[in-house]
Design an enzyme around this catalytic site. Structure first.
Site, PDB file in Angstrom:
ATOM      1  N   VAL A  34      -5.804   0.139   2.652  1.00  0.00           N
ATOM      2  CA  VAL A  34      -5.922  -1.312   2.506  1.00  0.00           C
ATOM      3  C   VAL A  34      -7.013  -1.664   1.488  1.00  0.00           C
ATOM      4  O   VAL A  34      -6.797  -2.469   0.577  1.00  0.00           O
ATOM      5  CB  VAL A  34      -6.211  -1.979   3.866  1.00  0.00           C
ATOM      6  CG1 VAL A  34      -6.626  -3.438   3.689  1.00  0.00           C
ATOM      7  CG2 VAL A  34      -4.990  -1.886   4.774  1.00  0.00           C
ATOM      8  N   GLU A  40       0.825  -1.202   0.000  1.00  0.00           N
ATOM      9  CA  GLU A  40       0.000   0.000   0.000  1.00  0.00           C
ATOM     10  C   GLU A  40       0.864   1.259   0.000  1.00  0.00           C
ATOM     11  O   GLU A  40       2.073   1.205   0.213  1.00  0.00           O
ATOM     12  CB  GLU A  40      -0.924   0.011   1.216  1.00  0.00           C
ATOM     13  CG  GLU A  40      -0.183   0.154   2.537  1.00  0.00           C
ATOM     14  CD  GLU A  40      -1.095   0.564   3.683  1.00  0.00           C
ATOM     15  OE1 GLU A  40      -1.531   1.723   3.665  1.00  0.00           O
ATOM     16  OE2 GLU A  40      -1.334  -0.253   4.576  1.00  0.00           O
ATOM     17  N   LYS A  57      -5.874  10.500   0.868  1.00  0.00           N
ATOM     18  CA  LYS A  57      -6.015   9.167   1.436  1.00  0.00           C
ATOM     19  C   LYS A  57      -7.187   8.500   0.723  1.00  0.00           C
ATOM     20  O   LYS A  57      -8.335   8.929   0.838  1.00  0.00           O
ATOM     21  CB  LYS A  57      -6.266   9.255   2.941  1.00  0.00           C
ATOM     22  CG  LYS A  57      -6.315   7.909   3.641  1.00  0.00           C
ATOM     23  CD  LYS A  57      -6.540   8.081   5.136  1.00  0.00           C
ATOM     24  CE  LYS A  57      -6.625   6.723   5.818  1.00  0.00           C
ATOM     25  NZ  LYS A  57      -6.924   6.854   7.274  1.00  0.00           N
ATOM     26  N   LYS A  69      -5.245  -2.857  13.883  1.00  0.00           N
ATOM     27  CA  LYS A  69      -4.639  -1.772  14.656  1.00  0.00           C
ATOM     28  C   LYS A  69      -5.239  -1.755  16.059  1.00  0.00           C
ATOM     29  O   LYS A  69      -6.457  -1.783  16.243  1.00  0.00           O
ATOM     30  CB  LYS A  69      -4.855  -0.434  13.966  1.00  0.00           C
ATOM     31  CG  LYS A  69      -4.134  -0.311  12.630  1.00  0.00           C
ATOM     32  CD  LYS A  69      -4.338   1.070  12.026  1.00  0.00           C
ATOM     33  CE  LYS A  69      -3.586   1.220  10.721  1.00  0.00           C
ATOM     34  NZ  LYS A  69      -4.199   0.498   9.604  1.00  0.00           N
ATOM     35  N   SER A  76     -14.361   0.425   9.357  1.00  0.00           N
ATOM     36  CA  SER A  76     -13.500   0.610   8.199  1.00  0.00           C
ATOM     37  C   SER A  76     -13.990  -0.178   6.991  1.00  0.00           C
ATOM     38  O   SER A  76     -14.432  -1.327   7.103  1.00  0.00           O
ATOM     39  CB  SER A  76     -12.071   0.167   8.538  1.00  0.00           C
ATOM     40  OG  SER A  76     -11.252   0.168   7.385  1.00  0.00           O
ATOM     41  N   SER A  77     -13.853   0.449   5.824  1.00  0.00           N
ATOM     42  CA  SER A  77     -14.204  -0.251   4.578  1.00  0.00           C
ATOM     43  C   SER A  77     -13.216  -1.370   4.268  1.00  0.00           C
ATOM     44  O   SER A  77     -13.476  -2.191   3.377  1.00  0.00           O
ATOM     45  CB  SER A  77     -14.249   0.738   3.405  1.00  0.00           C
ATOM     46  OG  SER A  77     -12.974   1.316   3.172  1.00  0.00           O
ATOM     47  N   ASP A  78     -12.098  -1.432   4.998  1.00  0.00           N
ATOM     48  CA  ASP A  78     -11.176  -2.568   4.841  1.00  0.00           C
ATOM     49  C   ASP A  78     -11.912  -3.884   5.050  1.00  0.00           C
ATOM     50  O   ASP A  78     -11.647  -4.881   4.364  1.00  0.00           O
ATOM     51  CB  ASP A  78     -10.026  -2.485   5.848  1.00  0.00           C
ATOM     52  CG  ASP A  78      -9.109  -1.307   5.626  1.00  0.00           C
ATOM     53  OD1 ASP A  78      -9.283  -0.581   4.627  1.00  0.00           O
ATOM     54  OD2 ASP A  78      -8.210  -1.099   6.471  1.00  0.00           O
ATOM     55  N   ASP A 135     -18.845   3.509  13.096  1.00  0.00           N
ATOM     56  CA  ASP A 135     -17.588   3.787  12.411  1.00  0.00           C
ATOM     57  C   ASP A 135     -16.853   2.462  12.191  1.00  0.00           C
ATOM     58  O   ASP A 135     -16.213   1.928  13.099  1.00  0.00           O
ATOM     59  CB  ASP A 135     -16.731   4.756  13.230  1.00  0.00           C
ATOM     60  CG  ASP A 135     -15.553   5.311  12.431  1.00  0.00           C
ATOM     61  OD1 ASP A 135     -15.283   4.773  11.341  1.00  0.00           O
ATOM     62  OD2 ASP A 135     -14.918   6.273  12.901  1.00  0.00           O
TER      63      ASP A 135
END
Length: 339
Positions: free
Chosen positions: A134, A52, A114, A187, A168-170, A166
């Site tokens: 990611v 990435e 980003k 994380k 993440s789209s990961d 909230d």
């Protein structure tokens, strides 16, 4: 079919004929720029590792980010694979960057947008520079048939995510994109138990590397049992190969613990995370700005210890990911199976 990954690539174009015409025979795909080295590796079924670019632009300051990016590519090469750092430059998705392009991105830093997978079209249309997260890196790697991607840690369900939603789209990208992601887990600024639950809902295969406990990015332990365990690069390759042969649409997460000598104190990190979270709430920092803020603030509060750990773990992931990629390429050549 002449090109070893043409079958996967063709599914993303309007017809098999147009994909064949695009090919990897010395020409770029028009809207995606593939470096000659990566194109050659794709054509011959050689091991490739996607990397990435957000870690370059948003993960650390220049010139440390530039040096780290170069070191990651060296590690991948030393372990027998071709590195393919992915970014969007002047609106063009690039698979494999030159040293000069790496430095441009490193100097841009947070001025580069980003870019998650949802943002790719916007960055392309605006002819912007985008550092891929990611989810975006996975998507673009999948488009050209790269099956393995190395990162530091994936995003997940944020703490208090049950109230903020909230997430993440990961995680949703992992559920919809057949790429194996090699990371140091999730994380630790995030809610790891809920993230693992969400990954299960998304049908994502999750396994920890040589351990029964899911790692927590900066530390080897999270208190969460890993859904499965893999013992070696060869074991990982067999699982990835099986996932490919099953034609599953979802990806995989292989969680590699940070080396013990580089792990940070769990209590030190957790204390810093709690303070950073409080500050983020007070400053009303949300969305995709939250993770960079939290990581930077945790690094400040730990006197640089977290950043040093971050660099060490992503280098370790690059080594493991390259070995997995080599094993997968060997397995597929031996069995006659192609991506």
């Amino acid at each position: 079919m002449a090109d070893s990954r043409l079958a996967i690539l063709s599914r993303h174009f309007t017809s098999a004929a147009s994909a064949s015409k695009a090919g990897f025979g010395g020409k770029d795909l028009g809207w995606i720029k593939i470096s000659p080295e990566v194109r050659d590796a794709l054509k011959h079924g050689s091991p490739i590792v996607a990397l990435e670019s957000t870690i370059i632009s948003h993960g650390m300051p220049y010139p440390q980010n530039f040096e780290t990016a170069k070191e990651l590519e060296v590690i991948v090469r030393e372990n027998g694979a071709v590195p393919a750092t992915i970014a969007i430059l002047d609106g063009v998705p690039c698979i494999g960057l030159t040293t000069e392009e790496l430095e441009i991105l490193a100097r841009l830093g947070s001025k580069a947008r980003k870019t998650a997978s949802r943002d790719i079209a916007l960055v392309m249309a605006g002819r912007e520079n985008g550092a891929t997260t990611v989810s975006a890196t996975m998507y673009l790697a999948s488009m050209v048939g790269i099956p393995i991607f190395v990162t530091g840690g994936i995003g997940g369900v944020h703490r208090h995510g049950e109230n903020t939603m909230d997430i993440s789209s990961d995680l949703t990208e992992l559920g919809n994109t057949p790429v194996a992601v090699i990371s140091a887990g999730v994380k630790s600024i995030l809610d790891i138990p809920r993230t693992l639950e969400y990954l299960e809902t998304q049908r994502v295969t999750v396994a920890a590397y040589k351990t029964d406990e899911f790692p927590a990015f900066f530390t080897q332990t999270s208190g969460c049992k890993a859904p499965a365990r893999v013992e070696s690069p060869e074991h990982c390759a067999r699982v990835i190969d099986a996932n490919i042969r099953l034609a599953r649409k979802s990806g995989m997460l292989i969680a590699v613990p940070i080396p013990r000598e580089h792990s940070a104190s769990g209590s030190l990190i957790e204390s810093a995370i709690q303070q950073a979270l409080q500050e983020a709430r007070e400053k009303k920092i949300t969305g995709n700005a939250e993770t960079p803020f939290l990581l930077a603030r945790v690094n400040e509060l730990t006197g640089g210890a977290s950043l040093a750990s971050n660099i060490a773990l992503v280098k370790n992931n690059a080594s493991v990911g390259a070995k997995i990629s080599v094993s997968l390429a060997q397995l597929q050549k031996h069995s006659g199976q192609r991506l």
